[in-house]
Design a protein around this motif. Structure first.
Motif, PDB file in Angstrom:
ATOM      1  N   MET A   9     -10.598   4.959  -5.571  1.00  0.00           N
ATOM      2  CA  MET A   9     -10.969   5.334  -6.932  1.00  0.00           C
ATOM      3  C   MET A   9     -10.964   3.073  -7.367  1.00  0.00           C
ATOM      4  N   LEU A  10     -10.328   2.722  -6.726  1.00  0.00           N
ATOM      5  CA  LEU A  10     -10.132   1.092  -7.075  1.00  0.00           C
ATOM      6  C   LEU A  10     -11.596   0.846  -6.138  1.00  0.00           C
ATOM      7  N   MET A  11     -12.056   1.116  -5.025  1.00  0.00           N
ATOM      8  CA  MET A  11     -12.869   0.347  -4.721  1.00  0.00           C
ATOM      9  C   MET A  11     -14.230   0.297  -5.085  1.00  0.00           C
ATOM     10  N   VAL A  37      -0.069   4.542  -4.561  1.00  0.00           N
ATOM     11  CA  VAL A  37      -0.510   3.830  -5.809  1.00  0.00           C
ATOM     12  C   VAL A  37      -0.482   2.572  -5.628  1.00  0.00           C
ATOM     13  N   GLY A  38       1.205   2.588  -5.995  1.00  0.00           N
ATOM     14  CA  GLY A  38       1.718   0.591  -5.841  1.00  0.00           C
ATOM     15  C   GLY A  38       0.989   0.419  -4.583  1.00  0.00           C
ATOM     16  N   ILE A  39       0.832   0.915  -3.637  1.00  0.00           N
ATOM     17  CA  ILE A  39      -0.181  -0.735  -2.266  1.00  0.00           C
ATOM     18  C   ILE A  39      -0.359  -0.204  -1.778  1.00  0.00           C
ATOM     19  N   ALA A  40      -1.827   0.847  -2.671  1.00  0.00           N
ATOM     20  CA  ALA A  40      -2.755   0.773  -2.877  1.00  0.00           C
ATOM     21  C   ALA A  40      -3.320  -0.547  -3.707  1.00  0.00           C
ATOM     22  N   GLY A  70      -6.441  -3.897  -5.424  1.00  0.00           N
ATOM     23  CA  GLY A  70      -7.062  -4.031  -6.782  1.00  0.00           C
ATOM     24  C   GLY A  70      -6.033  -5.789  -7.302  1.00  0.00           C
ATOM     25  N   ARG A  71      -4.864  -5.790  -6.719  1.00  0.00           N
ATOM     26  CA  ARG A  71      -4.796  -7.233  -6.981  1.00  0.00           C
ATOM     27  C   ARG A  71      -5.946  -8.451  -6.807  1.00  0.00           C
ATOM     28  N   ARG A  72      -6.638  -7.884  -4.855  1.00  0.00           N
ATOM     29  CA  ARG A  72      -6.833  -8.755  -4.513  1.00  0.00           C
ATOM     30  C   ARG A  72      -8.901  -8.231  -3.879  1.00  0.00           C
TER      31      ARG A  72
END
Lengths: 648, 552
Positions: free
Chosen positions: A436-438, A539-542, A547-549
């Motif tokens: 999702m993030l990518m 979800v947090g690890i992902a 998401g943050r980097r």
């Protein structure tokens, strides 16, 4: 009413025949014929469903006998259809999702000049899959089983001009052969054990057979299921199967065909119930595949292959549930149906993204697409939430039930299986969040660069029409593609909840599969809580990682595990070393034996017969005197032998 | 009649002093013997034709008489069979000399048809180029003239033809008709000689390669006489054992139901050594006629040297007659002895099947190839004989009928392929025949496939019936060896087909002559029967099955 059942199969079969035999003159309308036939089948299914709902639970089995197929004295096989709650569920899923994907394909395959043939194959697939789930005996089921295998082969290799697609099709075909052997052996064993392979007699006599026989049959059925459903150890073909057009991946390799193995196990519930050892094998396969697929899904940068890993993993859940016995059968099917919705939706979303991105599949070259493809983003997002088990979406209900059932198995076994399922849920949350993030968040990594590097060849040739190395211009897909995605998104959101109101799905399916509550050491609430914790962790690890980097557009080297997972946990290397090399050695030695021993004997025999002939013909020297001597000698021997016979 | 019998007759007459008032006339059932009588009568008419009809008209008269006789005799056989003589009314006629029963009628019918088809090939006059304006057949212009002599040339120039072949053919057929139906040993022997002698003569009558033909005839005659001597000696020994030459009586002595010993034969009667040796020697004479190893050695030489129509007729009809006689001998006379003769016949069948098939592989002449093939087929038929069951009999009957049509047809095709020296029998000359004359090659291929026993040909149905009977009769090993021999044999049959269709034709290769309707009929009949018996054999198998019981 049961006369409608045959029409379910007949409509797509007719469509396939018309489309494949019709030739070019149907090119202009062929795809609509395909959609029409599929929809027609869906309409019949809905009518039949309404009819079943109107009956009492115990009368919800319709049998339609068409004709006697093999009328040999003790070897009887009929073409008979059985429509009960289990097959009805499948029929609705297959025709419903199938029709949506037919519709979607009209847009997706628009630029492909072989679109008519594509729809012919899709219709063929529908017919075979319906035959598979409607058959009233294992032999007819086998016909459908092979039929979907054929359709899968044809569709994976649809772009056969690409060597990778042709190879992937062949790989899928070969790996499936192993499983198909299992099914055929199981049918033979049934015939020797029960004298028949019709569902009714086999299930009613299963109690009379010894446990050993049942275990053998069940293990062979499991082998068949492993092949068709891409379970360890026959999982290797599914990732490569993504070479096929995306609608194919959605329909065949996510929603329907790959779940045939689960259908087979649930349908044969009576046999598995009588073979606890085989059930253990089933849960082991399910648990291993669940984790295997999830790990592979974490490492893939190709969006379709990531989803393929996820499919493998989710089917692992279903197989695990089916292996638990009566406590799990219903939930296996329930997860199968919800998975059918959200995974088909996810694949269609992936197809939509690829459609807008010049058929790029590498997620590292996506990013920030939510602005450009809002509908795709929302439907994909809903599918994402459903699959990770976000509360009150489809996946939440069905997956949670499976995890509960795994604990309910009881004892150490229950704890191990439950833990595996929980870990799987966390990993699922991780890799789906990653996808999702990518894809939809982060910086737009496709900007200022052609999306296709020479070393990453395009998946789909249609790209050639749209300029191969141009910068992509992401755009929303046409309505014909988005509408199916929206419908499926509704399914992803609401199906699970709908099924769980008053346990309606449970009550619907219970008469066929049976159900027992089991004895869970932990309360249902605790399980749900644990699942939520796992979800948040995943979800947090992902989010922390992707998401943050910023996501590098070239994949970093990664850890040993990552690299192994990118290579599908070395499945192909294993197969290559053990099976291919081993096979080559075996073949080579057999060829050697054939050349020296067999040919030696054959040629040697021929040569010695020829030599003998040459020597014997010298006796024929043309002299009457020699002939007379030969006669006299022969007479003497015959007389002597006759006398000797009497003397002995 | 033995000396003792004469003596007792004389003493009876002397002591009773009563004049012999009357002699009972033998009772002859002319109607039941009519097939044989018709053929013999026609043969005698043929001799008269030779004596009194002008040379120009003889050919037509002979062919006409022979054809009518054979057709009439066949009609008589059919009438007898329809009248129930093959089944319910089967009995022994002519004072115990002739058995009229199912096998007799079936084999007589087969022989008559083979004779008729053989007659067509005998009468063929279009193949050889006309000599001095006279159309000629396959037979020497004047048998008595020395090959290459002036008298021969004169005979050719005068347009002589040996029309005596037709009465000879009819005499041979008449002997063959009696041979399988003979019900005592003397009738058997007379019939043997009656059909053998005309065949010896016919073998010597080839128009081309006359020396080879005469050599073949002499060999056949010498070896045939040698074999006849064995048979006759065997008959004498059996008479010594049983005091009778009648089949029924001998059989009863063998199984012990007749015990009254003729005082004149007190020393020999019941002596098993005589029975075993005598039986073996008679059987041996019959094995010579069917061409079983090790009594087969005349076959290739004679088949090659004889005029090809004669070869075809002889190969088919002699085998039918001789196997019929062999069956009757083993099933009617010696069934009580089957534990003695079966092992020996096993051995003979095995060496015959294997020997014929193996030696055929290296043959280069098509007629010799077919000769060895006929030896192998004799072995296959022997396997059915050994079954010692009703199925064994009927399978042999079916096989013989199927085989005779294939054989005559195949040899008839051989007569068509010719070059300057007459028939081109060397295999190398057949290369590429399929390109030049596809129809002839295809027909020959059908015959070869039938010989090989490929399904949908009569050869398969026959072989299957025989092997099935043998297997059910407990001779499974024999069947295995039979199938192996068939595989070996298939090699050389198919090699010929490959040669015909897949080799380049030779530039100076033979031409295929266009025959008259006579040979065409013979070949066409062969193909039709081969295919009909191959595709729908059931009716004929049933027919053979109905005919499978011997009268005792």
């Amino acid at each position: 009413m049961e006369n409608l059942i045959a029409l379910l199969v007949a409509a797509p079969l007719l469509g396939a025949a018309v489309l494949l035999c019709g030739g070019r003159r149907l090119d202009a309308v062929g795809h609509w014929i395909g959609v029409l036939m599929s929809t027609l089948s869906f309409v019949f299914a809905v009518i039949l469903f309404a009819d079943l709902l109107g009956k009492n639970a115990e009368h919800r089995t319709l049998i339609q006998h068409l004709w006697t197929w093999i009328p040999v004295e003790s070897f009887q096989a009929d073409v008979t259809f059985r429509l009960d709650q289990l097959s009805m569920t499948f029929v609705l899923l297959i025709t419903g999702v199938g029709s949506l994907i037919h519709l979607y394909s009209v847009g997706y395959m628009e630029h492909d000049e072989r679109r008519r043939r594509f729809f012919g194959y899709l219709n063929l697939f529908l017919a075979a899959m319906l035959l598979l789930v409607l058959a009233d005996n294992y032999l007819l089921l086998y016909v459908g089983w092979e039929g979907v295998g054929l359709a899968s082969y044809l569709l994976i290799g649809f772009w056969q001009h690409k060597p990778s697609a042709a190879t992937a099709a062949k790989k899928a075909f070969l790996v499936n052969r192993v499983g198909d052997m299992g099914l055929s052996i199981a049918i033979m064993l049934m015939f020797t054990t029960f004298g028949t392979f019709a569902f009714g007699p086999v299930f009613s006599h299963a109690g009379d057979a010894s446990e050993g026989k049942l275990t053998a049959i069940a293990l062979m059925l499991l082998l068949a299921a492993c092949g068709k459903s891409a379970q360890v150890p026959l999982q290797s073909w599914l990732g490569d199967a993504m070479e096929g057009p995306t609608p194919v991946s959605a329909l065949i390799h996510a929603a329907t065909m790959v779940t045939a193995g689960v259908y087979l196990i649930v349908r044969s519930a009576v046999i598995f119930n009588g073979a606890p050892d085989a059930q253990t094998a089933v849960v082991v396969v399910g648990a291993v595949t669940l984790l295997f697929g999830a790990i592979v899904g974490c490492a893939k940068d190709d969006i379709k292959k990531a989803l393929a890993g996820s499919t493998m993993s989710q089917i692992g859940y279903m197989v695990l549930a089916a292996g638990l016995g009566p406590i799990g059968y219903v939930f296996a099917i329930m997860h199968l149906v919800t998975h059918g919705f959200f995974k088909a939706g996810l694949f269609l979303g992936a197809g939509s993204v690829m459609h807008g991105m010049n058929d790029e599949v590498d997620m590292r070259k996506y990013g920030g697409l939510r602005k450009y493809m809002p509908i795709t983003f929302i439907t994909f997002g809903l599918g994402y939430l459903a699959i990770i088990g976000f509360p009150f979406l489809s996946g939440f209900f069905s997956k949670d039930k499976i995890i509960e059932a795994a604990f309910a198995k009881g004892g150490t076994e229950g704890w191990i299986l439950g833990t595996c399922a929980l870990v799987g849920a966390a990993v699922t949350a991780f890799y789906m969040t990653r996808v999702m993030l990518m894809t939809f968040f982060g910086e737009e990594r496709w900007k200022n660069r052609p999306t296709r590097s020479p070393e990453a060849p395009s998946a789909e040739p249609a790209a050639e029409h749209r300029g191969e190395h141009a910068e992509p211009h992401p755009h929303e897909s046409p309505k014909v593609m988005t509408i199916p995605m929206i419908v499926l998104a509704f399914g992803s959101v609401f199906a699970g909840g709908l099924f769980s109101i008053n346990n309606s799905f449970l009550h619907w399916l219970e008469p066929v599969t049976g159900h027992s509550e089991g004895d869970s050491p932990v309360s249902a609430g605790a399980v749900t809580g644990a699942t939520m914790v796992c979800l948040v962790i995943g979800v947090g690890i992902a989010y922390a990682m992707y998401g943050r980097r910023p996501v590098p557009s070239v994949a970093p080297r990664g850890s040993l595990l990552t690299r192994a997972a990118r290579r599908d946990l070395l499945q192909d290397d294993f197969n290559h070393v053990v099976l291919v090399r081993g096979g080559e050695h075996l073949t080579r030695s057999l060829v050697y034996v054939d050349h020296t021993l067999v040919d030696g004997v054959v040629n040697g025999t021929a040569a010695s017969v020829g030599g003998l002939s040459g020597r014997m013909r010298r006796l024929q020297n043309g002299f009457a005197r020699s002939y007379a001597v030969s006669m006299f000698g022969g007479a003497a021997i015959i007389v002597a032998a006759t006398l000797l016979m009497r003397a002995v | 009649m033995s000396a003792a019998a004469v003596h007792s007759l004389w003493t009876t007459a002397a002591t009773a002093a009563e004049p012999i008032s009357k002699i009972n006339a033998p009772k002859i059932e002319y109607g039941q013997l009519s097939p044989t009588l018709i053929v013999v009568g026609a043969a005698i008419v043929g001799v008269l034709i030779e004596a009194f009809v002008p040379r120009r008209s003889r050919y037509h008269a002979q062919v006409f008489v022979s054809a009518v006789a054979l057709v009439a005799a066949f009609a008589a056989v059919v009438a007898l069979a329809a009248d129930g003589y093959g089944t319910t009314k089967a009995h022994i006629a002519a004072m115990g000399a002739i058995a009229v029963d199912g096998p007799s009628l079936f084999l007589q019918g087969t022989i008559l048809l083979a004779g008729l088809v053989g007659l067509f090939t005998f009468a063929e006059r279009r193949l050889d180029p006309a000599a001095h304006g006279n159309r000629v057949d396959s037979f020497a212009a004047q048998a008595a003239s020395v090959p290459g002599s002036d008298s021969e040339k004169a005979a050719v120039k005068a347009g002589f033809t040996t029309t005596e072949v037709f009465p000879l053919l009819l005499f041979a057929v008449s002997g063959m008709l009696v041979f399988p139906s003979a019900n005592d040993l003397l009738t058997l022997f007379v019939a043997l000689e009656v059909f053998s002698l005309p065949l010896y003569l016919l073998c010597a009558l080839a128009r081309r390669k006359r020396l080879m033909s005469q050599e073949a005839a002499v060999k056949y005659f010498l070896l045939g006489a040698f074999a006849s001597a064995f048979t006759l000696f065997g008959i004498a020994l059996l008479y010594g054992y049983a005091g009778s030459v009648s089949y029924g009586t001998i059989a009863r002595v063998v199984d012990g139901t007749v015990t009254n010993v003729d005082p004149a034969l007190a020393d020999t009667m019941g002596n098993d050594a005589l029975l075993l040796v005598g039986g073996a020697m008679i059987v041996m004479g019959l094995l010579f006629k069917v061409g079983a190893v090790p009594f087969h050695m005349w076959t290739p030489d004679v088949y090659q040297g004889a005029p090809t129509p004669v070869t075809g007729f002889m190969a088919a009809a002699t085998k039918v007659a001789a196997f019929g006689a062999l069956l009757r001998l083993l099933y009617v006379v010696l069934p009580g002895l089957r534990w003695d003769w079966r092992p020996v016949m096993w051995a003979v069948a095995i060496v015959t099947m294997l020997g014929g098939a193996i030696v055929a592989i290296t043959q280069t002449d098509i007629k010799r190839l077919l000769a060895y093939s006929s030896i192998a087929h004799a072995g296959f038929i022997l396997a059915g004989v050994i079954a010692t069951s009703k199925d064994g009999v009927s399978s042999v009957l079916f096989y013989l009928a199927a085989y005779s049509f294939v054989t005559i047809g195949a040899f008839a095709v051989v007569t068509l392929v010719r070059d300057a020296g007459g028939e081109a029998t060397h295999l190398s000359k057949w290369a590429g025949l399929g390109r030049r004359s596809p129809l002839v090659a295809a027909v020959f291929a059908v015959f070869l496939l039938a010989f090989a026993g490929i399904p949908l040909t009569s050869g398969f149905a026959g072989k299957f019936a025989v092997f099935k009977a043998a297997a059910e009769g407990g001779a499974a090993l024999l069947v295995v060896i039979g199938v192996i021999s068939s595989a070996i044999a298939a090699f050389f049959y198919i090699r010929v087909i490959v040669l015909m269709f897949f080799s380049e034709p030779r530039p100076e290769g033979p031409t295929v002559a266009v025959p008259s309707p006579l040979t065409m009929t013979a070949i066409g009949l062969g193909v039709v029967v081969t295919l009909v018996l191959g595709i729908a054999p059931q009716y004929f198998l049933d027919l053979a099955s109905q005919a499978g019981v011997f009268v005792r």
